[in-house]
Structures are given as structure tokens and as C-alpha cells.
Design a protein around this motif. Sequence first.
Motif, PDB file in Angstrom:
ATOM      1  N   LEU A 295      -0.200  -1.429 -10.037  1.00 48.51           N
ATOM      2  CA  LEU A 295       0.091  -1.962  -8.712  1.00 48.51           C
ATOM      3  C   LEU A 295       1.106  -3.101  -8.767  1.00 48.51           C
ATOM      4  O   LEU A 295       1.952  -3.233  -7.877  1.00 48.51           O
ATOM      5  CB  LEU A 295      -1.191  -2.445  -8.043  1.00 48.51           C
ATOM      6  N   GLU A 296       1.019  -3.925  -9.787  1.00 47.71           N
ATOM      7  CA  GLU A 296       1.990  -5.013  -9.917  1.00 47.71           C
ATOM      8  C   GLU A 296       3.397  -4.454 -10.070  1.00 47.71           C
ATOM      9  O   GLU A 296       4.365  -5.035  -9.569  1.00 47.71           O
ATOM     10  CB  GLU A 296       1.618  -5.906 -11.096  1.00 47.71           C
ATOM     11  N   THR A 297       3.508  -3.319 -10.738  1.00 45.20           N
ATOM     12  CA  THR A 297       4.805  -2.668 -10.867  1.00 45.20           C
ATOM     13  C   THR A 297       5.290  -2.157  -9.521  1.00 45.20           C
ATOM     14  O   THR A 297       6.480  -2.229  -9.195  1.00 45.20           O
ATOM     15  CB  THR A 297       4.715  -1.499 -11.867  1.00 45.20           C
ATOM     16  N   ARG A 298       4.349  -1.660  -8.704  1.00 46.44           N
ATOM     17  CA  ARG A 298       4.707  -1.074  -7.409  1.00 46.44           C
ATOM     18  C   ARG A 298       4.969  -2.118  -6.338  1.00 46.44           C
ATOM     19  O   ARG A 298       5.935  -2.018  -5.576  1.00 46.44           O
ATOM     20  CB  ARG A 298       3.588  -0.149  -6.917  1.00 46.44           C
ATOM     21  N   VAL A 299       4.081  -3.124  -6.226  1.00 46.52           N
ATOM     22  CA  VAL A 299       4.138  -4.013  -5.061  1.00 46.52           C
ATOM     23  C   VAL A 299       4.221  -5.495  -5.396  1.00 46.52           C
ATOM     24  O   VAL A 299       4.298  -6.321  -4.488  1.00 46.52           O
ATOM     25  CB  VAL A 299       2.926  -3.769  -4.136  1.00 46.52           C
ATOM     26  N   GLY A 300       4.173  -5.876  -6.671  1.00 49.27           N
ATOM     27  CA  GLY A 300       4.315  -7.281  -7.017  1.00 49.27           C
ATOM     28  C   GLY A 300       3.060  -7.882  -7.614  1.00 49.27           C
ATOM     29  O   GLY A 300       1.957  -7.336  -7.496  1.00 49.27           O
ATOM     30  N   SER A 301       3.215  -9.041  -8.230  1.00 49.48           N
ATOM     31  CA  SER A 301       2.133  -9.649  -9.005  1.00 49.48           C
ATOM     32  C   SER A 301       1.056 -10.306  -8.157  1.00 49.48           C
ATOM     33  O   SER A 301      -0.006 -10.658  -8.671  1.00 49.48           O
ATOM     34  CB  SER A 301       2.709 -10.696  -9.970  1.00 49.48           C
ATOM     35  N   ASP A 302       1.309 -10.500  -6.858  1.00 55.62           N
ATOM     36  CA  ASP A 302       0.315 -11.162  -6.019  1.00 55.62           C
ATOM     37  C   ASP A 302      -0.620 -10.169  -5.332  1.00 55.62           C
ATOM     38  O   ASP A 302      -1.340 -10.524  -4.399  1.00 55.62           O
ATOM     39  CB  ASP A 302       0.996 -12.032  -4.965  1.00 55.62           C
ATOM     40  N   VAL A 303      -0.641  -8.932  -5.795  1.00 53.56           N
ATOM     41  CA  VAL A 303      -1.474  -7.912  -5.175  1.00 53.56           C
ATOM     42  C   VAL A 303      -2.954  -8.274  -5.303  1.00 53.56           C
ATOM     43  O   VAL A 303      -3.402  -8.782  -6.333  1.00 53.56           O
ATOM     44  CB  VAL A 303      -1.208  -6.528  -5.810  1.00 53.56           C
ATOM     45  N   VAL A 304      -3.700  -8.056  -4.229  1.00 54.13           N
ATOM     46  CA  VAL A 304      -5.151  -8.237  -4.229  1.00 54.13           C
ATOM     47  C   VAL A 304      -5.778  -6.851  -4.169  1.00 54.13           C
ATOM     48  O   VAL A 304      -5.578  -6.103  -3.211  1.00 54.13           O
ATOM     49  CB  VAL A 304      -5.619  -9.080  -3.031  1.00 54.13           C
ATOM     50  N   ILE A 305      -6.527  -6.492  -5.194  1.00 46.98           N
ATOM     51  CA  ILE A 305      -7.135  -5.164  -5.252  1.00 46.98           C
ATOM     52  C   ILE A 305      -8.469  -5.209  -4.525  1.00 46.98           C
ATOM     53  O   ILE A 305      -9.444  -5.776  -5.018  1.00 46.98           O
ATOM     54  CB  ILE A 305      -7.325  -4.704  -6.706  1.00 46.98           C
ATOM     55  N   ASP A 306      -8.493  -4.628  -3.325  1.00 48.30           N
ATOM     56  CA  ASP A 306      -9.749  -4.574  -2.591  1.00 48.30           C
ATOM     57  C   ASP A 306     -10.421  -3.227  -2.831  1.00 48.30           C
ATOM     58  O   ASP A 306      -9.910  -2.366  -3.544  1.00 48.30           O
ATOM     59  CB  ASP A 306      -9.531  -4.854  -1.102  1.00 48.30           C
ATOM     60  N   TRP A 307     -11.580  -3.055  -2.219  1.00 45.93           N
ATOM     61  CA  TRP A 307     -12.347  -1.844  -2.498  1.00 45.93           C
ATOM     62  C   TRP A 307     -11.677  -0.605  -1.932  1.00 45.93           C
ATOM     63  O   TRP A 307     -11.856   0.495  -2.454  1.00 45.93           O
ATOM     64  CB  TRP A 307     -13.777  -1.988  -2.006  1.00 45.93           C
ATOM     65  N   PHE A 308     -10.865  -0.758  -0.885  1.00 44.48           N
ATOM     66  CA  PHE A 308     -10.154   0.395  -0.344  1.00 44.48           C
ATOM     67  C   PHE A 308      -9.169   0.952  -1.377  1.00 44.48           C
ATOM     68  O   PHE A 308      -9.085   2.164  -1.580  1.00 44.48           O
ATOM     69  CB  PHE A 308      -9.397   0.002   0.929  1.00 44.48           C
ATOM     70  N   ILE A 309      -8.421   0.065  -2.010  1.00 48.20           N
ATOM     71  CA  ILE A 309      -7.470   0.499  -3.036  1.00 48.20           C
ATOM     72  C   ILE A 309      -8.211   1.171  -4.188  1.00 48.20           C
ATOM     73  O   ILE A 309      -7.823   2.242  -4.666  1.00 48.20           O
ATOM     74  CB  ILE A 309      -6.641  -0.695  -3.540  1.00 48.20           C
ATOM     75  N   GLY A 310      -9.293   0.539  -4.640  1.00 44.93           N
ATOM     76  CA  GLY A 310     -10.051   1.093  -5.758  1.00 44.93           C
ATOM     77  C   GLY A 310     -10.646   2.451  -5.456  1.00 44.93           C
ATOM     78  O   GLY A 310     -10.614   3.365  -6.290  1.00 44.93           O
ATOM     79  N   VAL A 311     -11.177   2.610  -4.250  1.00 48.57           N
ATOM     80  CA  VAL A 311     -11.777   3.890  -3.861  1.00 48.57           C
ATOM     81  C   VAL A 311     -10.718   4.990  -3.801  1.00 48.57           C
ATOM     82  O   VAL A 311     -10.937   6.113  -4.269  1.00 48.57           O
ATOM     83  CB  VAL A 311     -12.501   3.741  -2.508  1.00 48.57           C
ATOM     84  N   GLY A 312      -9.558   4.681  -3.225  1.00 48.20           N
ATOM     85  CA  GLY A 312      -8.494   5.675  -3.161  1.00 48.20           C
ATOM     86  C   GLY A 312      -8.016   6.091  -4.537  1.00 48.20           C
ATOM     87  O   GLY A 312      -7.787   7.282  -4.809  1.00 48.20           O
TER      88      GLY A 312
END
Length: 382
Positions: A295-312
Motif C-alpha cells: 500500500l505504501e508503494t501504491r498510495v504513500g507512507s501515511d496510509v492507515v490500514i483499516d479493517w475494510f482494506i484488510g477484508v478486501g
Amino acid sequence: MIRRSILKALAFSAISLPMLMTTPAVQAQDAQTVDIGVLLSMTGSLGRGGNNVVLGMQTALEEVNALSPSRQFRLVIEDDESSPQAAMDGIRKLVDVDKVPVVLGTVGSATTIPTASYSLSKNIPHVGLTASSPDVRSLGKGYFSIIATDEVMGAALAKFAMEDTGKKKVGIIVANDAYGVGLARRMQEAVAANGGEVVSEVRYEAGQPDYRAELQRLFSPKPEIVLAVSWGDNARLLTKQAYEMGLMQTVQGAWYQPYPAEIVNACIAEACEDVKGLDIAADRGERFQQLRTSLETRVGSDVVIDWFIGVGYDAVWVTALAVDLANSAEPAAISAALPKAFEIYRGVSDADMSVDADGIQHNQEYGSFVIKAGKLEPYTAH
């Protein structure tokens, strides 16, 4: 044929993934393309969650396709617009027009249950994403769930709050819908089982312009702990008014919320300071770290991984693994392989993703979090 040994190895561990992905896989000219139907709220009241689910899915899709040059996966996405009618329109298109062999969706029990019923009536397996109502158990063969039901979360949250504070008098405020009422019932049972007392239970109607009357009823018996079920604009207004009325301050550090990632971006920082809760996709394990790197590669280092991202993310990996195990894109073969895929996959939303006889994830472990200065941080209970 897909490189099955690689996918199986990665189901257990993500250690080798960065090395394997340094050189993009070259897709074979005769590669098989497998469509994965996705039904999500991309717009409307649940749009933020739906878009984050897709972000997780797209990240997993890139990883899987980089490792499988002879079998490529493609997401066919329909927006349910956070609307039951649009959800039914979307599932009919995916199943009857696009002819997908498997469906992933949606982000709410109210739309998951009827749309999954339709998929299953056409013998298409359906993987539920964030639907947590115990009623999903009635869907039957061919339905699978990435997360556990409210039976697990409600009990876990109440126990966590009481152990964290050492207090016994509990107030509960929930939305007056199947989700909120179901959670409240499990919370009540858990409070009693842990030697506590529910001194107030209040139900509110989502979308109200004012919650001060409900908050007065909640706080009138002077609870020491508040268990609140809210999200989005409802969470913002509830916490804002509780803070303005001086009520939030009486339970500072003792207001608990299931899935706090759902409210952190909606809340006013000072109103939600020290709100705690349990959530999926806790910051642990190799799979989580791999997702963060991707995700850091895709959207940057400040990404917050919430449960929606993890579930997907997990949903796409499990589905791809099931196709790999079945060595087939036929719906019946995918359905038959999904229990094994859940069993061997080590995920972000949970390390042990195995499902019970109803296809429901039943070993859910939650991470504990706290909101500090408007941001969600890991929290270690006292």
C-alpha cells in the motif's frame, strides 16, 4: 496453469513475496482470465468503507497476478450505491449478465443477505465481506464470511471494556437496527457474564439531527463505561454532542466502540479523544506487513490500514487460492475449495481464517485501539 506451489506457500507466509515481485510476471498469451464479481458501496453512506475494500482488493489482485502468469484474475465491480434496490440490480448483472463464477460483497448485512441469497439461488458461491449479522448463518451452503459475526464482537468488546477499566456499571447506546440491536444483546450477555450491570440501554435512529435526548437517557444512571455502536455522521454527532454536554468527559477513556476505524475520520478530534475499541486488521504478522509495504508503494507512507482494506485484501487472496486449489473456475469447484482456502490462508483480518460448518469465520482475534489527536493508534489494555 497457475503456479500453485507459490500461491500455497504465500497463503502461509508473505516472506517471499517482495522477492518474487521484483520482476513483474509476464502474462502468457494463452492465460486464462478468471472474473471475480464484486458488489460494494462505492457511493452513498457506506461509500468510504466500500472504496477502502476495493483498495485492499486491488492490492491483492496485483500481488496474485504477478505470481500467476498463466491464470490472471480480474475484478468486475458493481456499485450498490448503499441502496438495497441498487444492490439487487448489481447482483443480477454480475450473476446473469457478467456470468461471474464467484461474488464478493457487500459492506452491510442488510444488502449482503438478499444479494447472497440471489447468488446462491443461481449456484454461485458468495463471500461476505463485512456483514456481521448472525442471520448470515441462515444463508446456507455456498456462503462464506471473511469476518466473524456480532456474536463474537459484542462479547469481546464488553469484556475488553470491563477488564480495561476494572469497572462494572455499563451504559449501551446503539442504532435501532438489526446490527445495533444484535450487538447490544451480545454486550448485555457479556456484561452479566463478567459480573457487571447494564444501567442504561438506549437505541437511536440513524440520521437524526439531534441526539441530546438519547444521550441524557444514556448518562442519567451515571454509567462508568459506555459501549457505543455508531459510524460516520451518526458517530460524529453523538460524540460531539456528548462532549458539548460535558457527558463524554465523565467517561473519559471509558467510551468503547466496535470497529473504531469506522469513526476516526468522522469524529471531531477533541470529542473522540481516548475513545477505544476493537478492530480487525491489527498491526501484527507478516501478511499485515506485506500489505503495508504494498500500500505504501501504491498510495504513500501515511496510509492507515483499516479493517475494510484488510477484508478486501484477504477476500481476493482467499478466492484466488480457492481457484488455484480447485484448478478450475467453475462455481461448484470454487465453492468446494473455499473451506480449504480459508483453512490454510494466513490473513490480515486474522491469522486463522478457518470457517465453521456454516462457512463463518469463527476464530476472530481483534486488535485494541485508541483515538489520539484524531488518529487511530494501537492500544495495550491495562
